[in-house]
Scaffold this motif. Structure first.
Motif, mmCIF file in Angstrom:
data_model
loop_
_atom_site.group_PDB
_atom_site.id
_atom_site.type_symbol
_atom_site.label_atom_id
_atom_site.label_comp_id
_atom_site.label_asym_id
_atom_site.label_seq_id
_atom_site.Cartn_x
_atom_site.Cartn_y
_atom_site.Cartn_z
ATOM 1 N N THR A 27 29.913 147.147 -29.350
ATOM 2 C CA THR A 27 29.940 147.731 -30.689
ATOM 3 C C THR A 27 31.162 147.252 -31.434
ATOM 4 O O THR A 27 32.165 146.871 -30.846
ATOM 5 C CB THR A 27 29.944 149.267 -30.608
ATOM 6 O OG1 THR A 27 31.092 149.682 -29.887
ATOM 7 C CG2 THR A 27 28.683 149.775 -29.929
ATOM 8 N N SER A 29 33.283 148.127 -35.407
ATOM 9 C CA SER A 29 33.315 148.926 -36.631
ATOM 10 C C SER A 29 32.947 148.098 -37.850
ATOM 11 O O SER A 29 32.686 148.631 -38.917
ATOM 12 C CB SER A 29 34.711 149.538 -36.810
ATOM 13 O OG SER A 29 35.688 148.502 -36.924
ATOM 14 N N THR A 30 32.958 146.760 -37.721
ATOM 15 C CA THR A 30 32.647 145.878 -38.845
ATOM 16 C C THR A 30 31.143 145.822 -39.071
ATOM 17 O O THR A 30 30.351 145.792 -38.114
ATOM 18 C CB THR A 30 33.179 144.459 -38.574
ATOM 19 O OG1 THR A 30 34.562 144.545 -38.249
ATOM 20 C CG2 THR A 30 33.003 143.579 -39.789
ATOM 21 N N ASN A 31 30.744 145.805 -40.318
ATOM 22 C CA ASN A 31 29.336 145.704 -40.678
ATOM 23 C C ASN A 31 28.778 144.386 -40.161
ATOM 24 O O ASN A 31 29.262 143.305 -40.513
ATOM 25 C CB ASN A 31 29.193 145.789 -42.200
ATOM 26 C CG ASN A 31 27.748 145.802 -42.639
ATOM 27 O OD1 ASN A 31 26.823 145.688 -41.821
ATOM 28 N ND2 ASN A 31 27.537 145.952 -43.940
ATOM 29 N N GLU A 33 26.219 142.855 -40.902
ATOM 30 C CA GLU A 33 25.595 142.034 -41.928
ATOM 31 C C GLU A 33 26.616 141.375 -42.847
ATOM 32 O O GLU A 33 26.254 140.698 -43.807
ATOM 33 C CB GLU A 33 24.634 142.889 -42.768
ATOM 34 C CG GLU A 33 23.450 143.425 -41.965
ATOM 35 C CD GLU A 33 22.492 144.217 -42.834
ATOM 36 O OE1 GLU A 33 22.784 144.373 -44.036
ATOM 37 O OE2 GLU A 33 21.453 144.669 -42.310
ATOM 38 N N ASP A 34 27.893 141.579 -42.570
ATOM 39 C CA ASP A 34 28.944 140.962 -43.377
ATOM 40 C C ASP A 34 28.834 139.444 -43.260
ATOM 41 O O ASP A 34 28.827 138.891 -42.151
ATOM 42 C CB ASP A 34 30.317 141.425 -42.876
ATOM 43 C CG ASP A 34 31.429 141.096 -43.860
ATOM 44 O OD1 ASP A 34 31.456 139.960 -44.359
ATOM 45 O OD2 ASP A 34 32.270 141.977 -44.123
ATOM 46 N N GLU A 104 39.891 141.888 -40.423
ATOM 47 C CA GLU A 104 39.114 143.129 -40.448
ATOM 48 C C GLU A 104 39.839 144.172 -41.269
ATOM 49 O O GLU A 104 41.008 144.493 -41.018
ATOM 50 C CB GLU A 104 38.891 143.625 -39.029
ATOM 51 C CG GLU A 104 37.944 144.826 -38.959
ATOM 52 C CD GLU A 104 37.587 145.190 -37.535
ATOM 53 O OE1 GLU A 104 37.172 146.341 -37.316
ATOM 54 O OE2 GLU A 104 37.748 144.324 -36.631
ATOM 55 N N GLU A 107 35.357 148.336 -42.793
ATOM 56 C CA GLU A 107 34.038 147.862 -42.404
ATOM 57 C C GLU A 107 33.723 146.469 -42.920
ATOM 58 O O GLU A 107 32.601 145.998 -42.781
ATOM 59 C CB GLU A 107 32.976 148.842 -42.913
ATOM 60 C CG GLU A 107 33.056 150.228 -42.281
ATOM 61 C CD GLU A 107 31.923 151.125 -42.726
ATOM 62 O OE1 GLU A 107 31.148 150.681 -43.603
ATOM 63 O OE2 GLU A 107 31.803 152.237 -42.201
ATOM 64 N N ILE A 108 34.683 145.813 -43.519
ATOM 65 C CA ILE A 108 34.431 144.483 -44.071
ATOM 66 C C ILE A 108 35.448 143.489 -43.532
ATOM 67 O O ILE A 108 36.500 143.859 -43.015
ATOM 68 C CB ILE A 108 34.492 144.494 -45.612
ATOM 69 C CG1 ILE A 108 35.905 144.818 -46.079
ATOM 70 C CG2 ILE A 108 33.472 145.442 -46.200
ATOM 71 C CD1 ILE A 108 36.093 144.626 -47.572
#
Length: 310
Positions: A27, A29-31, A33-34, A104, A107-108
């Motif tokens: 897992t 924390s970053t999206n 789909e970035d 980072e 979330e982006i």
């Protein structure tokens, strides 16, 4: 033998479950789909306990014809049993992290600029997007007087010494000018900043569009052109000298001579012809008996032997 096979299969399934979880349970924390998130596979080793079929020699007795062995012969056969041992397994997992030039941030994956963007923001690795009115690699340089906008990329259109707003490009006109490019002078009768001040000039004098200074018409003088030229002067800025004679009055604008009674001519240098008198010699003398007429007043000067007004 059946129990041994079941146990081996169970341990194999458990091993693959561990591997599958290691692949899917990573897992971040970053999206995911970035667009600035990069992924790669990495290997790692784990210690596992594995089962295997351990062979061993099994001895048993069977009937035989050997009398020396009391008809009981010893035989051997290979049997197997479940055993366990520790081993190293190479696992693979997918690792996601921000691409090169990004870091980072929540979330982006945000771009990183080595130099801090002073008046702007970092939009790509080592690339600043400057605010309007600022330029330079790190947006620390103010626009010069001829450019405006983001990165000072727009050229100012102002003229006549007007200042250009570095943010909007709007022209701030100098004294005496108007228009969106400050290309027009103030309208007649106004001057100064924003053409808001009213001219005080008199006698058709022109008002300077910047300072409000009066430019007097010919024949006038004074701060507001309220005075005639002094005696003996006329024309623009009262610089021309009058040429009139015999105390004639010079017109303050044209310089034309206004002759006193008894004189005529362009410069009032000629006396009235005999028989005339007065302003511009416009009156006829009324003297009789050869009496002499005063050219200025028309008064008769009687000859010998005569008297009376005429």
């Amino acid at each position: 033998m059946m129990e041994m096979g079941v146990s081996i299969r169970c341990h194999t399934m458990l091993l693959w479950a561990v591997i599958f979880c290691s692949l899917l349970c990573f897992t971040s924390s970053t999206n995911l789909e970035d667009p600035n998130l990069c992924s790669h596979w990495e290997s790692y080793s784990v210690t596992v306990q594995e089962s295997y079929a351990h062979p061993f020699d099994q001895v048993y007795y069977s009937s035989c014809s050997d009398i020396l062995k009391w008809f009981k012969c010893t035989k051997h056969r290979v049997s197997y049993r479940v055993a366990y041992r520790r081993g190293q397994k190479t696992m693979y997992r997918r690792k996601s992290q921000c691409c090169q030039g990004f870091y980072e941030n929540g979330e982006i994956c945000a771009p990183h600029c080595t130099e801090s963007c002073v008046h702007g923001r970092c939009t790509a690795p080592n690339t600043c997007q400057c605010e309007p009115g600022w330029g330079g690699n790190n947006c620390s340089s103010a626009c010069d007087s001829t450019h405006w906008g983001p990165h000072c990329s727009n050229r100012c259109q102002c003229v006549n010494g007007a200042l250009c707003n570095p943010i909007s490009g709007a022209c701030v006109c100098s004294r005496g000018f108007r228009g969106w490019r400050c290309e027009l002078q103030c309208e007649p009768g106004s001057y100064g900043h924003g053409c808001q001040q009213k001219c005080q000039c008199q006698n058709a004098a022109q008002c300077h569009h910047m300072s409000g200074e009066c430019r007097c018409s010919p024949g006038y003088m004074g701060a507001f052109c309220e005075e005639h030229c002094p005696a003996g002067k006329h024309g623009p800025q009262c610089e021309e000298r009058c040429s009139c004679h015999n105390e004639a009055v010079c017109h303050h604008v044209t310089g034309e001579c206004s002759c006193p009674p008894g004189w005529t001519g362009k410069l009032c240098s000629q006396s009235c012809p005999q028989g005339t008198f007065g302003p511009n010699c416009s009156h006829e003398c009324q003297c009789h008996n050869n009496g002499l007429c005063s050219a200025s007043s028309g008064r008769c000067l009687c000859g010998p032997g005569y008297t009376g007004d005429r």
